[in-house]
Design a protein around this motif. Structure first.
Motif, mmCIF file in Angstrom:
data_model
loop_
_atom_site.group_PDB
_atom_site.id
_atom_site.type_symbol
_atom_site.label_atom_id
_atom_site.label_comp_id
_atom_site.label_asym_id
_atom_site.label_seq_id
_atom_site.Cartn_x
_atom_site.Cartn_y
_atom_site.Cartn_z
ATOM 1 N N THR A 28 115.309 -21.420 75.897
ATOM 2 C CA THR A 28 115.923 -20.118 75.236
ATOM 3 C C THR A 28 115.172 -19.607 74.129
ATOM 4 N N MET A 29 114.844 -20.501 73.358
ATOM 5 C CA MET A 29 114.188 -20.378 72.104
ATOM 6 C C MET A 29 112.723 -20.020 72.470
ATOM 7 N N GLY A 30 112.058 -20.797 73.586
ATOM 8 C CA GLY A 30 110.670 -20.446 73.781
ATOM 9 C C GLY A 30 110.547 -19.259 74.383
ATOM 10 N N VAL A 31 111.328 -18.780 75.275
ATOM 11 C CA VAL A 31 111.170 -17.355 75.775
ATOM 12 C C VAL A 31 111.303 -16.566 74.686
ATOM 13 N N TYR A 32 112.159 -16.583 73.756
ATOM 14 C CA TYR A 32 112.594 -15.471 72.697
ATOM 15 C C TYR A 32 110.984 -15.626 71.737
ATOM 16 N N PHE A 33 110.660 -16.715 71.742
ATOM 17 C CA PHE A 33 109.477 -16.898 70.777
ATOM 18 C C PHE A 33 108.050 -16.103 71.484
ATOM 19 N N GLN A 34 108.054 -16.217 72.852
ATOM 20 C CA GLN A 34 106.920 -15.484 73.528
ATOM 21 C C GLN A 34 107.364 -14.087 73.398
ATOM 22 N N ALA A 35 108.482 -13.593 73.619
ATOM 23 C CA ALA A 35 108.614 -12.242 73.517
ATOM 24 C C ALA A 35 108.282 -11.591 72.077
ATOM 25 N N GLN A 36 108.732 -12.354 71.279
ATOM 26 C CA GLN A 36 108.290 -12.064 69.982
ATOM 27 C C GLN A 36 106.841 -11.986 69.551
ATOM 28 N N LYS A 99 100.641 2.175 73.822
ATOM 29 C CA LYS A 99 101.326 1.709 72.404
ATOM 30 C C LYS A 99 102.527 2.838 72.309
ATOM 31 N N GLN A 100 101.855 3.969 72.185
ATOM 32 C CA GLN A 100 102.898 5.091 72.111
ATOM 33 C C GLN A 100 104.067 5.343 73.492
ATOM 34 N N LEU A 101 103.394 5.167 74.628
ATOM 35 C CA LEU A 101 104.461 4.849 75.629
ATOM 36 C C LEU A 101 105.568 3.978 75.199
ATOM 37 N N TYR A 102 105.160 2.713 75.080
ATOM 38 C CA TYR A 102 105.838 1.798 74.634
ATOM 39 C C TYR A 102 107.160 2.180 73.689
ATOM 40 N N THR A 103 106.435 3.014 72.638
ATOM 41 C CA THR A 103 107.317 3.420 71.368
ATOM 42 C C THR A 103 108.507 4.608 71.917
ATOM 43 N N ASP A 104 107.902 5.379 72.699
ATOM 44 C CA ASP A 104 108.571 6.726 73.402
ATOM 45 C C ASP A 104 109.580 5.998 74.350
ATOM 46 N N LEU A 105 109.436 4.904 75.076
ATOM 47 C CA LEU A 105 110.567 4.217 75.928
ATOM 48 C C LEU A 105 111.539 3.386 75.254
ATOM 49 N N GLY A 106 111.405 3.246 74.010
ATOM 50 C CA GLY A 106 112.465 2.893 73.090
ATOM 51 C C GLY A 106 112.262 1.395 72.916
ATOM 52 N N LEU A 107 111.025 0.835 73.224
ATOM 53 C CA LEU A 107 110.697 -0.714 73.328
ATOM 54 C C LEU A 107 111.102 -1.500 72.022
ATOM 55 N N PRO A 108 110.549 -0.863 70.861
ATOM 56 C CA PRO A 108 110.703 -1.683 69.595
ATOM 57 C C PRO A 108 112.431 -1.648 69.307
ATOM 58 N N LYS A 109 113.396 -0.652 69.725
ATOM 59 C CA LYS A 109 114.695 -0.814 69.565
ATOM 60 C C LYS A 109 115.374 -1.956 70.324
ATOM 61 N N LEU A 110 114.755 -1.947 71.860
ATOM 62 C CA LEU A 110 115.050 -2.861 72.701
ATOM 63 C C LEU A 110 114.927 -4.443 72.220
ATOM 64 N N TYR A 111 113.856 -4.508 71.735
ATOM 65 C CA TYR A 111 113.176 -5.584 71.203
ATOM 66 C C TYR A 111 113.949 -6.206 70.051
ATOM 67 N N THR A 112 114.292 -5.146 69.135
ATOM 68 C CA THR A 112 115.215 -5.699 68.078
ATOM 69 C C THR A 112 116.676 -6.198 68.644
ATOM 70 N N GLU A 113 117.239 -5.533 69.465
ATOM 71 C CA GLU A 113 118.458 -6.037 70.163
ATOM 72 C C GLU A 113 118.311 -7.293 70.847
ATOM 73 N N TYR A 114 116.957 -7.405 71.573
ATOM 74 C CA TYR A 114 116.897 -8.599 72.277
ATOM 75 C C TYR A 114 116.730 -9.803 71.302
ATOM 76 N N GLU A 115 116.092 -9.343 70.433
ATOM 77 C CA GLU A 115 115.855 -10.532 69.316
ATOM 78 C C GLU A 115 117.020 -11.140 68.745
#
Length: 156
Positions: A28-36, A99-115
């Motif tokens: 679980t920690m390794g999958v999180y580390f890779q996403a990070q 990168k802008q598409l990622y931001t527009d899709l809300g990935l920074p917020k989703l990543y923060t929630e996932y983290e």
């Protein structure tokens, strides 16, 4: 996992459920580390992470791409990714648009929630069956907490 399993073996622990519990926590920690790592490759600066991120140019099938492509992008956005992902150079306009598409899709917020969810899930394992098994086998929870402290909200 292997470094902890080796240490457990070295200390004379031969309880298979303890190895299974350690593996569950550390995977679980390794999958999180890779996403990070994937997130930092896209959004971290070279000064911050010590390198230029190349996941988009290298066509890495990372956390951001898989979330975007398989869960969030519309057909037009997928077409753009199909055309440019892994086919653009680092720093190119196409990479910047991805990168802008990622931001527009809300990935920074989703990543923060996932983290946060990953951290909470790992910490909850201390009071779970896994934690009980490890404790009874003589494996201190601090081993896992030490690894988690090294990666949680890291910026490089």
């Amino acid at each position: 996992y292997l470094s902890v399993a080796f240490a457990m073996t070295y200390c004379g622990i031969d309880n298979k459920p303890a190895f299974d519990a350690a593996r569950d926590i550390l995977v679980t920690m390794g999958v999180y580390f890779q996403a990070q790592d994937d997130y930092l490759d896209c959004y971290g600066t070279p000064e911050q992470i010590g390198k230029v991120g190349t996941d988009i140019a290298d066509k890495k099938c990372g956390w951001l791409f898989t979330k975007a492509y398989h869960q969030l992008a519309n057909p037009e956005q997928k077409k753009f990714l199909d055309k440019h992902y892994g086919k653009c150079k680092v720093g190119s306009e196409e990479e910047k648009k991805i990168k802008q598409l990622y931001t527009d899709l809300g990935l920074p917020k989703l990543y923060t929630e996932y983290e946060q969810a990953s951290y909470d899930k790992i910490m909850s394992m201390k009071e779970s069956t896994e934690g009980d098994i490890l404790s009874s086998a003589g494996v201190p929870w601090e081993v896992f907490e030490m690894f988690l402290k090294k990666v949680y909200k890291r910026s490089k």
